[in-house]
Design a protein around this motif. Structure first.
Motif, PDB file in Angstrom:
ATOM      1  N   UNK A 145      -7.716   3.923  -1.953  1.00  0.00           N
ATOM      2  CA  UNK A 145      -8.124   2.757  -1.659  1.00  0.00           C
ATOM      3  C   UNK A 145      -8.539   1.670  -2.999  1.00  0.00           C
ATOM      4  N   UNK A 146      -8.342   2.306  -4.082  1.00  0.00           N
ATOM      5  CA  UNK A 146      -8.840   1.344  -5.300  1.00  0.00           C
ATOM      6  C   UNK A 146      -7.474   0.759  -5.793  1.00  0.00           C
ATOM      7  N   UNK A 147      -6.369   1.220  -5.190  1.00  0.00           N
ATOM      8  CA  UNK A 147      -5.086   0.356  -5.628  1.00  0.00           C
ATOM      9  C   UNK A 147      -5.029  -0.801  -4.717  1.00  0.00           C
ATOM     10  N   UNK A 148      -4.603  -1.776  -5.321  1.00  0.00           N
ATOM     11  CA  UNK A 148      -4.459  -3.108  -4.630  1.00  0.00           C
ATOM     12  C   UNK A 148      -3.504  -2.901  -3.359  1.00  0.00           C
ATOM     13  N   UNK A 149      -3.594  -3.569  -2.405  1.00  0.00           N
ATOM     14  CA  UNK A 149      -2.893  -3.415  -1.222  1.00  0.00           C
ATOM     15  C   UNK A 149      -1.457  -3.672  -1.171  1.00  0.00           C
ATOM     16  N   UNK A 150      -1.318  -4.919  -2.096  1.00  0.00           N
ATOM     17  CA  UNK A 150       0.139  -5.404  -2.396  1.00  0.00           C
ATOM     18  C   UNK A 150       1.026  -4.314  -3.032  1.00  0.00           C
ATOM     19  N   UNK A 151       0.322  -3.613  -4.096  1.00  0.00           N
ATOM     20  CA  UNK A 151       0.862  -2.481  -4.771  1.00  0.00           C
ATOM     21  C   UNK A 151       1.252  -1.510  -4.085  1.00  0.00           C
ATOM     22  N   UNK A 152       0.222  -0.856  -3.199  1.00  0.00           N
ATOM     23  CA  UNK A 152       0.640   0.157  -2.362  1.00  0.00           C
ATOM     24  C   UNK A 152       1.822  -0.059  -1.277  1.00  0.00           C
ATOM     25  N   UNK A 153       1.791  -1.416  -0.747  1.00  0.00           N
ATOM     26  CA  UNK A 153       2.772  -1.766   0.216  1.00  0.00           C
ATOM     27  C   UNK A 153       4.194  -1.751  -0.391  1.00  0.00           C
ATOM     28  N   UNK A 154       4.284  -2.302  -1.730  1.00  0.00           N
ATOM     29  CA  UNK A 154       5.473  -2.294  -2.471  1.00  0.00           C
ATOM     30  C   UNK A 154       6.015  -0.797  -2.572  1.00  0.00           C
ATOM     31  N   UNK A 155       5.166  -0.090  -3.199  1.00  0.00           N
ATOM     32  CA  UNK A 155       5.319   1.221  -3.468  1.00  0.00           C
ATOM     33  C   UNK A 155       6.126   2.118  -2.288  1.00  0.00           C
ATOM     34  N   UNK A 156       5.279   1.802  -0.927  1.00  0.00           N
ATOM     35  CA  UNK A 156       5.705   2.445   0.316  1.00  0.00           C
ATOM     36  C   UNK A 156       7.055   1.695   0.647  1.00  0.00           C
ATOM     37  N   UNK A 157       7.016   0.586   0.334  1.00  0.00           N
ATOM     38  CA  UNK A 157       8.227  -0.086   0.874  1.00  0.00           C
ATOM     39  C   UNK A 157       9.695   0.419  -0.005  1.00  0.00           C
TER      40      UNK A 157
END
Length: 280
Positions: free
Chosen positions: A98-110
């Motif tokens: 949850x502490x990771x920015x949502x955009x970063x999370x999305x890019x990693x999973x992308x």
């Protein structure tokens, strides 16, 4: 005096934009000319707009998948944390996504789920399964996005429920144990009823937040394939900043606000969020 800074911020960043947006929803406005009053035309157009209804359905699909899985998993994880460990380190690990920015999370999973280069498809290929286009498949794109946000928000929801579990008096569990109640009966008859106000709070903020999904979609699918992930917020953004139809986008925003208000009120009423079984 002490309230003045907060009230100023509320007026400038929330109240005035909301009033301005409500006014613009009754106008034809594209930044190139002054707003022209057109009454209810934008709302009539929304009622007849198939893209809007598709966006609403896509948003509901996302909310159902995201909230259903996230709440169930968070409840199980919170109970496990409450019963078996009080370690601050473990709580920190649970909260870390949850502490990771949502955009970063999305890019990693992308990247992880990429059809050609992603580790997930490489692993599937190595064990003999066909590669899966997680973001390119109309049926899989929105569930994939929902599961990404489940992963990110699970820790936060878990800690909210965990805090609610800590507020339940220990003597209630001791009484249930004396009466011979097993683990499942204690959970069903003691934990769930006493946890209801906290679950109501969690569901309200989670559902309201889920209806406003935007960033994960924006950096992965952009609303595709074929509008399969074009949620309401994505459609509003497209109308405002791609089509420059700010009047129509404002009307869509007002409709979304009304939907969220109705959903929140129904949740609070059905879940009786203002009542606690501890007072009985």
């Amino acid at each position: 005096m002490f309230l003045a800074p907060a009230l100023l911020g509320f007026a400038v960043f929330f109240a005035w934009p909301s009033i301005r947006g409500l006014y613009l929803s009754f106008t034809d406005f594209n930044l190139l000319r002054a707003p022209e009053w057109i009454g209810l035309d934008n709302y009539i157009a929304i009622a007849q707009d198939p893209v809007f209804w598709n966006s609403l359905w896509v948003t509901i699909e996302y909310v159902v998948i995201n909230i259903g899985i996230q709440t169930a998993a968070a409840l199980v994880l919170a109970v496990l944390l409450h019963r078996f460990t009080r370690s601050m380190i473990i709580r920190g690990i649970v909260l870390l996504p949850y502490l990771i920015a949502n955009v970063v999370v999305a890019l990693v999973w992308f990247w992880l789920a990429d059809y050609n280069l992603g580790l997930i498809n490489s692993a599937l290929d190595s064990i003999g399964f066909d590669r899966v286009g997680f973001f390119g498949n109309e049926l899989l794109a929105m569930p994939t996005i929902a599961l990404i946000n489940v992963w990110r928000h699970l820790g936060y929801t878990t800690l909210l429920i965990f805090a609610g579990l800590q507020a339940i008096p220990r003597d209630v569990y001791e009484a249930a144990e004396v009466d011979g109640a097993g683990e499942w009966r204690t959970f069903r008859s003691v934990t769930m009823p006493l946890l209801r106000p906290v679950l109501a709070f969690v569901l309200v903020i989670s559902v309201v937040g889920s209806f406003q999904i935007f960033d994960t979609i924006a950096v992965t699918t952009g609303g595709g394939p074929v509008d399969a992930t074009r949620a309401l917020n994505v459609y509003i953004y497209d109308q405002a900043f791609a089509q420059f139809d700010f009047g129509y986008a404002s009307a869509l925003s007002v409709v979304l606000m009304l939907i969220l208000a109705v959903v929140a009120l129904l949740q609070l009423r059905v879940l009786r969020a203002n009542e606690s079984d501890l007072d009985r």
